[in-house]
Design an enzyme around this catalytic site. Structure first.
Site, short mmCIF file in Angstrom:
data_model
loop_
_atom_site.label_atom_id
_atom_site.label_comp_id
_atom_site.label_asym_id
_atom_site.label_seq_id
_atom_site.Cartn_x
_atom_site.Cartn_y
_atom_site.Cartn_z
N ASP B 35 0.71 -1.24 0.05
CA ASP B 35 -0.06 -0.17 -0.10
C ASP B 35 0.76 1.28 -0.10
O ASP B 35 2.06 1.29 0.43
CB ASP B 35 -0.82 0.02 1.20
CG ASP B 35 -2.18 -0.67 1.10
OD1 ASP B 35 -2.89 -0.46 1.97
OD2 ASP B 35 -2.48 -1.28 0.25
N LYS B 56 -2.43 1.93 -2.84
CA LYS B 56 -3.96 2.10 -2.39
C LYS B 56 -3.82 3.36 -1.60
O LYS B 56 -3.14 3.42 -0.58
CB LYS B 56 -4.44 0.94 -1.66
CG LYS B 56 -5.76 0.98 -1.33
CD LYS B 56 -6.30 -0.47 -0.94
CE LYS B 56 -7.43 -0.33 -0.20
NZ LYS B 56 -8.11 -1.56 0.22
N MET B 169 -8.41 9.25 9.90
CA MET B 169 -8.60 10.42 8.66
C MET B 169 -9.44 11.52 9.36
O MET B 169 -9.81 11.51 10.61
CB MET B 169 -9.29 9.72 7.57
CG MET B 169 -8.30 8.81 7.11
SD MET B 169 -8.91 7.88 5.70
CE MET B 169 -9.95 6.35 6.86
#
Lengths: 248, 248
Positions: B35, B56, B169
């Site tokens: 990733d 990703k 996030m």
């Protein structure tokens, strides 16, 4: 002497599910204080260290915690590299804050090394993601508190609000846990998954519904078990035989 | 050929915060698909392997996920030991279910190795336990979803119900996140902690209140950041200067 204490998460049980950093620090430790949840294989990383079994359990009395705090401070006064090894992750249901406060008060330096918490290991065993697109956007980790003087709404409300929930412990009190969740409005057909001994060769899992959960109270589970709750477990439920059949 | 895929959590970033099992499997891998969140140092464990950057990101389009699924199946048809290395833990905000389904459909065997999720690493850095006796008995991990077509109550309600919450996030949309939490009834003086680049040498942290959170939208954060919310962070808030001063 400038001693240092490393508070290290041993992870869920398997000796190779500790972090690389945790393993290396064990290999260099002078003294290791370990929990009841730490597997014996984990201690083969530190044959050189003085080993102290502090036998901590989840339902620990606070006097016993005070004794562990004292042993930890005493070890740091005697040795220069002390490891406090705790099952799972030290900062999730680990009572770490109390031990860190004792070290702060004694003026002893420390560092924390995270560990794999049981919910992540159980999910890896079961092959089911805690979050899943369109199905579960959040996950709650909680302990179910039942019995005298406990208000179940303390843990039932957050469980009902979350998409996926993981209850650490609580399988032994399955009947009370089920009653509290049903009274809170959770559907009787909500899919659950019980995982015992996550990550160990003796691991076992049982998919079941909330309506079936009270039966689990009579199962003779040998090791620590967690209860996973949510729609992400429905596919596993569909594949399973009755929980009783799976237990046999 | 009897290929196998290991879906491995790389952990929060530091190369030695992968599990011992994850490191050993990397050392034996023929091919590693990794990733955007995986740090380059992690790949020094597998100099022998063919490396595939699948790049990703969290805001991945589903067409891109389909492409990753295809690359993973193709790799398993070409190699016998394939590692899919994902930042954090694969089963927590990792979209793992979609990759596992692709492997199931293709009839390819797999195993999952858990990883340290960012919330645990950030807590270790900050030295604050996610749960704490008498203060926080449960913790929610969620993603904040703001913007067109999103219903904030999907994530605000569980955050308000939990004692401690971690938003993965969302710091870039700090103003919208703060507005949604305030609208949901969270107190403006609720203590928060932003941790950027947990576990890396470049890690930084800022204690602040919910009322101050909108300011964070203008901070130029360099790496992934998570937002921790709850009374357990109040002591840190009391020690801190203003968040702006700490950023300078």
């Amino acid at each position: 002497m400038s001693a240092k204490v490393w508070l290290i998460g041993a992870g869920p049980g398997a000796a190779d599910l500790i972090t690389v950093r945790g393993m290396r620090l064990l290999q260099e430790a002078d003294c290791v204080l370990y929990d009841a949840l730490v597997q014996p294989e984990m201690l083969t990383y530190c044959p050189q260290a003085e080993l102290i079994d502090v036998g901590k359990r989840c339902d620990l009395a606070s006097t016993q915690q005070a004794f562990i705090n004292k042993m930890l401070v005493d070890a740091a006064r005697k040795h220069s590299r002390v490891v406090r090894l705790k099952g799972g992750d030290p900062l999730l249901f680990g009572r770490a804050q109390e031990e860190l406060r004792a070290l702060d008060v004694a003026g002893i330096a420390y560092e924390i090394v995270p560990g794999i918490t049981a919910a992540l290991a159980a999910s890896a065993d079961a092959g089911v993601s805690l979050t899943s697109r369109g199905l579960a956007r959040n996950v709650l980790f909680a302990t179910a508190r039942v019995g005298h003087g406990e208000d179940p709404s303390d843990w039932v409300r957050p469980v009902l609000a979350a998409d996926t929930s993981v209850l650490y412990m609580g399988v032994k009190q399955a009947a009370e846990v089920a009653a509290a969740l049903l009274a809170g409005g959770m559907r009787a057909d909500t899919p659950l998954l019980i995982v015992e001994n996550a990550s160990l060769p003796s691991k076992r899992e049982w998919p079941l519904t909330l309506a079936e959960l009270p039966q689990a109270a009579s199962w003779q589970l040998q090791g620590p078990a967690i209860l996973l709750i949510g729609e992400v477990y429905r596919a596993k439920l569909a594949l399973a035989a009755t929980p009783q059949a799976k237990l046999a």
